[in-house]
Design a protein around this motif. Structure first.
Motif, PDB file in Angstrom:
ATOM      1  N   GLY A 218       0.829  -1.200   0.000  1.00  0.00           N
ATOM      2  CA  GLY A 218       0.000   0.000   0.000  1.00  0.00           C
ATOM      3  C   GLY A 218       0.864   1.249   0.000  1.00  0.00           C
ATOM      4  N   ARG A 276      -4.149   0.562  -3.193  1.00  0.00           N
ATOM      5  CA  ARG A 276      -4.371   0.385  -1.760  1.00  0.00           C
ATOM      6  C   ARG A 276      -3.566   1.443  -1.018  1.00  0.00           C
ATOM      7  N   ALA A 287      -7.290  -1.798   5.737  1.00  0.00           N
ATOM      8  CA  ALA A 287      -7.060  -1.648   4.300  1.00  0.00           C
ATOM      9  C   ALA A 287      -7.984  -0.588   3.720  1.00  0.00           C
ATOM     10  N   ARG A 289      -8.718   1.415  -0.061  1.00  0.00           N
ATOM     11  CA  ARG A 289      -8.411   1.345  -1.485  1.00  0.00           C
ATOM     12  C   ARG A 289      -9.016   2.532  -2.225  1.00  0.00           C
ATOM     13  N   ASP A 291     -10.598   2.530  -5.794  1.00  0.00           N
ATOM     14  CA  ASP A 291     -10.965   1.628  -6.868  1.00  0.00           C
ATOM     15  C   ASP A 291     -10.833   2.326  -8.214  1.00  0.00           C
TER      16      ASP A 291
END
Length: 299
Positions: A218, A276, A287, A289, A291
């Motif tokens: 990440g 991420r 986590a 993200r 997208d």
């Protein structure tokens, strides 16, 4: 009658010039005077002015939320939450209403494609002996993003102090800023760099021999908050400028400048992958993200 607001910002000159030009086109009665410097230097200037009795800025637009959090705690900011802040993910808006994010700026790995480098796919890879004396990174003393990243890496269990020590043992070249890191790698003076995503993507767009790697662990990120300084005498004009940064037009400019917009109804430029993110150290390490299709932050 013209009203003048003074903006302190870490934005590169060509980027902030476009923003202020678009703002003054909509608000011709308001002039924006800009003082531009890396966030570390901005903080030094603000501290010196505070000691002298008067911070000269009306609006502050800089890299990282912790800086704004300190100013909030010190009572240096004006409480103001623009209406469009309701569209943003809760983690991008100060819950007390003193500052708000204006873009998402991840840090990534990038490398010169002419250097014959086996692409590093993770932060951990940069601690390998093959990258000894081949990495460039922005100075944490100058770049708030770099300083913030260091803290996030330290607080990330899979990286932490051991990884930071191994990275340091590889003797990375410490450059003045992320822009300088970009130029060093693009010119082949360093083969690999740790840099803010928008710098790398601008280099790719202009045809530099650059490829980007989004690390598997990440990416740490800053959000370039904006706030109004509490001592301002032109609060109404300052509020209009803050509103513009969060408006659709302001966010579209951010996207066109290779930033990730904070509004879910404004999309990044084509070609941006899902990514991420590593949360700020003040948040739980869950986590997060962005997208490909719905780029807004999502836990």
């Amino acid at each position: 009658m013209t009203t003048t607001i003074t903006l302190y910002t870490s934005e590169p000159p060509h980027k902030i010039d476009r923003i202020t030009e678009a703002f003054t086109k909509l608000n011709p009665e308001i002039e924006v005077e800009v003082f531009r410097a890396p966030t570390g230097e901005l903080k030094s200037k603000i501290e010196a002015e505070a000691l002298a009795g008067q911070i000269k800025a009306d609006v502050l637009l800089a890299a990282d939320a912790p800086t704004f959090e300190r100013y909030k705690q010190q009572g240096r900011l004006l409480k103001y939450r623009p209406a469009d802040a309701r569209l943003l993910h809760r983690d991008l808006v100060d819950p007390d209403g003193f500052y708000v994010a204006t873009r998402i700026i991840p840090t990534v790995i990038f490398y010169n494609t002419n250097a014959g480098v086996l692409a590093p796919r993770s932060w951990k890879a940069l601690a390998e002996a093959r990258f000894f004396n081949r990495i460039a990174i922005a100075s944490p003393r100058i770049s708030a993003a770099s300083a913030h990243n260091t803290t996030v890496w330290y607080e990330t269990p899979r990286l932490g102090r051991q990884w930071l020590e191994a990275l340091s043992a590889n003797q990375p070249r410490v450059a003045y800023s992320n822009s300088w890191v970009g130029e060093l790698v693009a010119a082949g003076l360093c083969e690999v760099g740790i840099v803010t995503d928008h710098v790398a993507r601008e280099l790719v767009a202009r045809g530099a021999p650059i490829a980007i790697s989004y690390p598997s662990e990440g990416s740490p990120f800053v959000t370039q908050p904006v706030a109004i300084v509490g001592t301002t005498e032109v609060a109404d004009a300052a509020k209009l400028f803050v509103n513009f940064l969060l408006s659709q037009e302001g966010q579209q400019i951010a996207a066109e400048q290779h930033y990730l917009p904070v509004r879910p109804d404004v999309q990044p430029l084509k070609g941006f992958p899902g990514i991420r993110l590593l949360p700020p150290y003040s948040r739980p390490h869950t986590a997060i993200r962005i997208d490909r299709k719905e780029h807004a932050l999502a836990s």
